[in-house]
Design a protein around this motif. Structure first.
Motif, short mmCIF file in Angstrom:
data_model
loop_
_atom_site.label_atom_id
_atom_site.label_comp_id
_atom_site.label_asym_id
_atom_site.label_seq_id
_atom_site.Cartn_x
_atom_site.Cartn_y
_atom_site.Cartn_z
N HIS A 264 -0.09 37.86 -18.98
CA HIS A 264 0.18 37.25 -17.67
C HIS A 264 -0.64 37.92 -16.57
CE1 HIS A 264 2.20 35.05 -14.60
NE2 HIS A 264 2.89 36.08 -14.13
N TYR A 275 0.01 40.19 -9.65
CA TYR A 275 1.44 40.03 -9.46
C TYR A 275 1.89 40.73 -8.18
CZ TYR A 275 6.42 40.86 -9.88
OH TYR A 275 7.76 40.94 -9.61
N ARG A 279 3.81 38.99 -5.12
CA ARG A 279 5.14 39.47 -4.73
C ARG A 279 5.18 39.81 -3.25
NH1 ARG A 279 6.27 44.93 -7.28
NH2 ARG A 279 4.83 45.44 -5.58
N ASP A 309 5.44 30.65 -5.68
CA ASP A 309 6.70 31.17 -6.21
C ASP A 309 6.73 31.05 -7.74
OD1 ASP A 309 7.91 31.93 -3.76
OD2 ASP A 309 8.43 29.84 -3.37
N GLN A 310 6.23 29.92 -8.25
CA GLN A 310 6.25 29.73 -9.70
C GLN A 310 5.30 30.69 -10.41
OE1 GLN A 310 6.51 25.52 -11.13
NE2 GLN A 310 6.30 25.01 -8.96
N THR A 312 4.78 33.73 -9.36
CA THR A 312 5.28 35.09 -9.15
C THR A 312 6.42 35.39 -10.12
OG1 THR A 312 4.77 34.73 -6.80
CG2 THR A 312 5.91 36.76 -7.36
N THR A 313 6.10 35.38 -11.40
CA THR A 313 7.07 35.73 -12.44
C THR A 313 6.82 37.18 -12.85
OG1 THR A 313 7.08 33.46 -13.25
CG2 THR A 313 7.92 35.17 -14.74
N ARG A 317 9.38 39.91 -17.51
CA ARG A 317 10.32 38.84 -17.82
C ARG A 317 9.62 37.53 -18.21
NH1 ARG A 317 13.38 40.57 -13.15
NH2 ARG A 317 12.97 38.61 -12.05
N ILE A 318 8.31 37.53 -18.26
CA ILE A 318 7.59 36.33 -18.63
C ILE A 318 7.85 36.00 -20.11
CG2 ILE A 318 5.45 37.50 -19.33
CD1 ILE A 318 5.50 34.29 -17.29
N ALA A 322 6.93 30.09 -20.78
CA ALA A 322 6.52 30.09 -19.38
C ALA A 322 5.03 30.38 -19.25
CB ALA A 322 7.33 31.12 -18.60
#
Length: 581
Positions: A264, A275, A279, A309-310, A312-313, A317-318, A322
């Motif tokens: 990711h 990321y 964030r 927002d989608q 920003t995983t 936790r990805i 996803a």
């Protein structure tokens, strides 16, 4: 004091200027001498006179019948696969908004069927509502989806989208003769016949090879798996799939998660962000978020959670699903022949953002103060330029309608020019009927004297060169010279003037249909395209070149984001069957 309620007649479109007049009628009493009414007294006064009067005042207003400001589809893949005989089922969603009167209803239909209210309509604030139509079942074939939004005053706006549902075709033996899967089949068959293992013949089979090498030799040759078997895949990926298959039972879950997190993070870096930046931007103001979305090429929607927002995983936790949904990257664990994701969200967002930019460019260039210029003028765009020449396609439907209108207008003008009577009279009557009351000799005299006549010509939708040609033709008729082939040029000029008078209506139709000059709807001229001899009056060289130059640039831009995105996810190319062999 007076008041009245008026109802605007039906059929009048928004933007029409209306003149509203009030007329007062009555009588003025006059004493005749001093202009006053008679006063009571002993001496008789002159009898007052009654003078009728009428007075009118008026005001010009513009009718407000504006359609909803916003109506969009959320991005979805234009081509999807389904199993044979099984409908493809998916949800469709988008946004609708009208800041002045709000949205009262959103309706949805498929292929010209009846409109039905969407299953979900959620208020997002500022007159904007998110809509969703769930569980739409689509059989194999091409489908036109239409969504219609109604504002609080009953005005409506409609946009369409096209989706193709594809059933994989199992190739026959003739189709597989030179395919890599056939080569693999023959190679395994050869090994089975002629190779011995520890002196035992017939030991080498596709199942043995699959267990030995960790690749699906036994299923790569199945006709139903042909599409996945010959799809491009990186050689590095095959090695990773084999290694993960060997160590899967011994790898702790936290290591698997670390691998997904690294994938990711690598994907975000390839987009040009991280990321941590995503964030930090979650709590930033709108300008900073819009700037980041534009930099990543994904565009910005009006409601939260938005596209940033989608993305920003948290990496810890990805999930595999996803990661595949966002980026299109398929996990190297599991079945390597499972169908690929329909389209990565980020790729869909980039296409949608590019299309939104094209729409804004079209509106700026084609709805400017210089006058409307439609995307789809049949004298610029031939049927060969239409990507999807089907009745359900919005571009084809408008092209067909406008082509018929131009042909009918041209036939009528030709009839008027060729009717009985002196040619000069027929000429003047045709000009007056189809263009308007224009004094060609007077304007020609002003033009010859060096005056600028472009402004009065604009009122009749005539170009200067076309006017001069018509003025010369009329001069010949005045001198007693009959016109021949020139009448066809005159007819072309008159129909062009009629056509230009419809440009504002055409642009309104295009905006309501969501039509954009884009590769999804249009394609370049084929090499064999022919040019209408009379088109020099109905198609300006500059407009003709600009349309094609714009389309070529947008084709290049669309190809650029497609190829660039593929390079992010693929380090090499080849097909699964050949590389495995």
């Amino acid at each position: 004091m007076w008041a009245v309620d008026l109802e605007v007649p039906g059929g009048i479109v928004g933007g029409t200027s209306l003149h509203i007049a009030a007329t007062a009628s009555g009588t003025v009493l006059s004493a005749g001498t001093g202009g006053h009414l008679p006063n009571p007294g002993p001496d008789p006064e002159p009898e007052p006179t009654e003078e009728p009067f009428t007075r009118e005042i008026g005001v010009d207003v513009v009718l407000d019948r504006s359609v909803p400001d916003v109506l969009t589809f959320d991005p979805f893949p234009s081509v999807v696969d389904t199993e044979r005989g099984v409908p493809h089922v998916r949800d469709f969603s988008g946004n609708a908004g009208d800041r002045s009167s709000g949205i009262s209803a959103v309706r949805f239909r498929v292929d010209g069927g009846p409109f039905a209210d969407v299953s979900e309509l959620t208020d997002s604030g500022d007159g904007l509502k998110a809509w969703r139509r769930k569980d739409v079942a689509l059989v194999a074939g091409d489908h036109t989806l239409s969504v219609q939004a109604l504002d609080g005053l009953g005005n409506h706006r409609e946009v369409t989208a096209v989706i193709r549902v594809h059933e994989p075709v199992e190739p026959g033996l003739a189709d597989q003769v030179f395919a890599p899967t056939r080569y693999l089949h023959d190679l395994v068959d050869f090994a089975h016949r002629y190779l011995d293992v520890a002196g035992v013949p017939g030991t080498v089979t596709s199942a043995v090879l699959a267990a030995r090498f960790g690749q699906p030799f036994d299923r790569l040759v199945e006709p139903a798996r042909f599409q996945q078997a010959v799809a491009p895949v990186s050689q590095t990926r095959i090695a990773v799939e084999v290694l993960r298959g060997q160590v899967a039972s011994t790898v702790p879950p936290e290591v698997e998660q670390r691998f997904r997190g690294l994938a990711h993070r690598s994907f975000l870096r390839s987009l040009g962000t991280s990321y941590e930046e995503l964030r930090d931007t979650r709590t930033a103001g709108d300008p900073a978020r819009v700037a980041l979305a534009d930099r990543l090429g994904v565009g910005m929607t009006g409601t939260r959670p938005d596209r940033l927002d989608q993305l920003t995983t948290p990496p810890d936790r990805i999930t595999d699903d996803a990661l595949e949904t966002l980026s299109g990257y398929r996990s190297t664990a599991g079945d390597p022949l499972r169908p690929a994701t329909e389209a990565a969200l980020v790729m869909l967002w980039r296409r949608d953002a590019l299309r939104s930019r094209w729409r804004q460019e079209d509106e700026a260039a084609r709805d400017s103060a210089a006058g409307p210029r439609p995307v789809l003028d049949p004298d610029l765009v031939g049927q060969a330029n239409l990507r999807n020449p089907r009745p359900t396609d919005p571009a084809f439907a408008l092209w067909t309608q406008r082509t018929a209108a131009i042909s009918a207008g041209l036939a009528e003008i030709r009839h008027d020019l060729g009717a009985g009577g002196p040619q000069l009279s027929r000429f003047d009557q045709a000009v007056a009927r189809h263009v308007g009351t224009i004094d060609l000799p007077a304007l020609a005299a002003q033009d010859a004297a060096g005056a600028d006549i472009t402004s009065p010509l604009a009122a009749f939708e005539l170009a200067l060169e076309a006017f001069r040609f018509m003025a010369r033709c009329r001069g010949l008729l005045v001198d007693g010279v009959e016109l021949g082939a020139e009448l066809e040029d005159v007819a072309a000029i008159l129909v062009q003037a009629q056509k230009r008078g419809q440009f504002r209506t055409w642009r309104r139709e295009e905006r309501q249909a969501g039509l954009v000059l884009e590769p999804a709807s249009f394609q370049p001229d084929p090499p064999s395209a022919e040019t209408d001899p009379a088109s020099r009056w109905r198609r300006g060289a500059a407009e003709y070149a600009d349309w094609r130059r714009t389309l070529a640039g947008r084709i290049s831009a669309a190809d650029g984001i497609e190829s660039g995105y593929v390079k992010v996810l693929q380090g090499g190319r080849g097909d699964h069957a050949a590389q495995t062999a």
